[in-house]
Design a protein around this motif. Structure first.
Motif, PDB file in Angstrom:
ATOM      1  N   THR A   1       1.904   7.680  -6.589  1.00 25.33           N
ATOM      2  CA  THR A   1       1.056   8.820  -6.954  1.00 25.33           C
ATOM      3  C   THR A   1       1.531  10.120  -6.319  1.00 25.33           C
ATOM      4  O   THR A   1       0.868  11.137  -6.438  1.00 25.33           O
ATOM      5  CB  THR A   1      -0.401   8.561  -6.517  1.00 25.33           C
ATOM      6  N   ARG A   2       2.689  10.071  -5.674  1.00 28.98           N
ATOM      7  CA  ARG A   2       3.193  11.240  -4.969  1.00 28.98           C
ATOM      8  C   ARG A   2       3.613  12.329  -5.949  1.00 28.98           C
ATOM      9  O   ARG A   2       4.244  12.075  -6.970  1.00 28.98           O
ATOM     10  CB  ARG A   2       4.390  10.840  -4.113  1.00 28.98           C
ATOM     11  N   VAL A   3       3.276  13.552  -5.606  1.00 27.99           N
ATOM     12  CA  VAL A   3       3.665  14.716  -6.395  1.00 27.99           C
ATOM     13  C   VAL A   3       4.485  15.621  -5.486  1.00 27.99           C
ATOM     14  O   VAL A   3       4.056  15.969  -4.392  1.00 27.99           O
ATOM     15  CB  VAL A   3       2.420  15.485  -6.917  1.00 27.99           C
ATOM     16  N   ASP A   4       5.678  15.994  -5.941  1.00 24.91           N
ATOM     17  CA  ASP A   4       6.518  16.896  -5.166  1.00 24.91           C
ATOM     18  C   ASP A   4       6.301  18.325  -5.653  1.00 24.91           C
ATOM     19  O   ASP A   4       6.486  18.630  -6.838  1.00 24.91           O
ATOM     20  CB  ASP A   4       8.004  16.532  -5.330  1.00 24.91           C
ATOM     21  N   PHE A   5       5.903  19.174  -4.749  1.00 26.23           N
ATOM     22  CA  PHE A   5       5.716  20.585  -5.059  1.00 26.23           C
ATOM     23  C   PHE A   5       6.891  21.355  -4.465  1.00 26.23           C
ATOM     24  O   PHE A   5       7.326  21.098  -3.359  1.00 26.23           O
ATOM     25  CB  PHE A   5       4.410  21.103  -4.441  1.00 26.23           C
TER      26      PHE A   5
ATOM     27  N   LYS B   1       0.828  -1.206   0.000  1.00 19.89           N
ATOM     28  CA  LYS B   1       0.000   0.000   0.000  1.00 19.89           C
ATOM     29  C   LYS B   1       0.865   1.260   0.000  1.00 19.89           C
ATOM     30  O   LYS B   1       0.532   2.240  -0.664  1.00 19.89           O
ATOM     31  CB  LYS B   1      -0.946   0.006   1.198  1.00 19.89           C
ATOM     32  N   ALA B   2       1.968   1.228   0.743  1.00 18.79           N
ATOM     33  CA  ALA B   2       2.874   2.384   0.771  1.00 18.79           C
ATOM     34  C   ALA B   2       3.496   2.617  -0.601  1.00 18.79           C
ATOM     35  O   ALA B   2       3.609   3.762  -1.052  1.00 18.79           O
ATOM     36  CB  ALA B   2       3.961   2.176   1.823  1.00 18.79           C
ATOM     37  N   ALA B   3       3.890   1.535  -1.286  1.00 26.01           N
ATOM     38  CA  ALA B   3       4.463   1.673  -2.623  1.00 26.01           C
ATOM     39  C   ALA B   3       3.421   2.186  -3.613  1.00 26.01           C
ATOM     40  O   ALA B   3       3.719   3.024  -4.472  1.00 26.01           O
ATOM     41  CB  ALA B   3       5.020   0.330  -3.095  1.00 26.01           C
ATOM     42  N   GLU B   4       2.202   1.705  -3.475  1.00 28.21           N
ATOM     43  CA  GLU B   4       1.117   2.150  -4.344  1.00 28.21           C
ATOM     44  C   GLU B   4       0.827   3.635  -4.135  1.00 28.21           C
ATOM     45  O   GLU B   4       0.612   4.383  -5.090  1.00 28.21           O
ATOM     46  CB  GLU B   4      -0.139   1.320  -4.022  1.00 28.21           C
ATOM     47  N   THR B   5       0.850   4.055  -2.884  1.00 28.11           N
ATOM     48  CA  THR B   5       0.625   5.462  -2.563  1.00 28.11           C
ATOM     49  C   THR B   5       1.798   6.319  -3.038  1.00 28.11           C
ATOM     50  O   THR B   5       1.608   7.412  -3.574  1.00 28.11           O
ATOM     51  CB  THR B   5       0.420   5.636  -1.050  1.00 28.11           C
ATOM     52  N   ALA B   6       3.024   5.834  -2.855  1.00 33.71           N
ATOM     53  CA  ALA B   6       4.213   6.586  -3.261  1.00 33.71           C
ATOM     54  C   ALA B   6       4.245   6.809  -4.775  1.00 33.71           C
ATOM     55  O   ALA B   6       4.784   7.808  -5.255  1.00 33.71           O
ATOM     56  CB  ALA B   6       5.474   5.869  -2.801  1.00 33.71           C
TER      57      ALA B   6
END
Length: 153
Positions: free
Chosen positions: A141-145, A134-139
């Protein structure tokens, strides 16, 4: 502090209960089938009920009643005298009884090693793998602003 003191036993019991509460009932039942379950009696028949959930705004505000949640609970006693308790969210009385049985067996000097190796450890590995997935799946979709600072002047 010794690793066999009451605090380490309490920490071990707490960790086992965490794993069991997060595991599916079918997974617990499958793991329990691999060991010889000792004779036991129900001290408290599995039952369903409600608990009031309390919350706080910001973690330090005044407490307020958030709502109710359904829970199941059970208590068992092994023939050797160890007593175990099981609680789980939802209306799964069978799961609460299996958790109580595992809790009682974890308190037995003869059974705790086998329960840890054949029930708790495999469920912990599966739980950690699922959390990692789940952490990999969430990571993914991560967007760095980031903000570029303009020079003033």
């Amino acid at each position: 502090m010794s690793s066999t003191g009451p605090n380490s036993k309490q920490a071990q019991r707490k960790a086992a209960m965490t794993v069991l509460a997060h595991a599916a009932a079918a997974d617990i039942a499958g793991r329990l089938a691999a060991i010889a379950v000792p004779a036991h009696e129900n001290l408290r028949e599995p039952e369903n009920g409600l608990v009031m959930l309390r919350g706080r705004i910001g973690g330090d505000g005044a407490p307020f009643n958030l709502g109710e949640a359904t829970v199941s609970r059970a208590a068992v006693r092994l023939a050797t005298g160890e007593v175990g308790f099981g609680y789980t969210l939802g209306r799964d009385a069978r799961k609460a009884q299996m958790i109580a049985l595992c809790d009682a067996m974890m308190q037995s000097a003869e059974l705790s090693g086998e329960v840890e190796a054949k029930v708790i450890a495999p469920l912990r590995v599966a739980m950690n793998a699922e959390r990692g997935r789940k952490a990999a799946e969430t990571a993914a979709t991560r967007v760095d602003f980031y903000t570029m600072v303009r020079g003033e002047g």
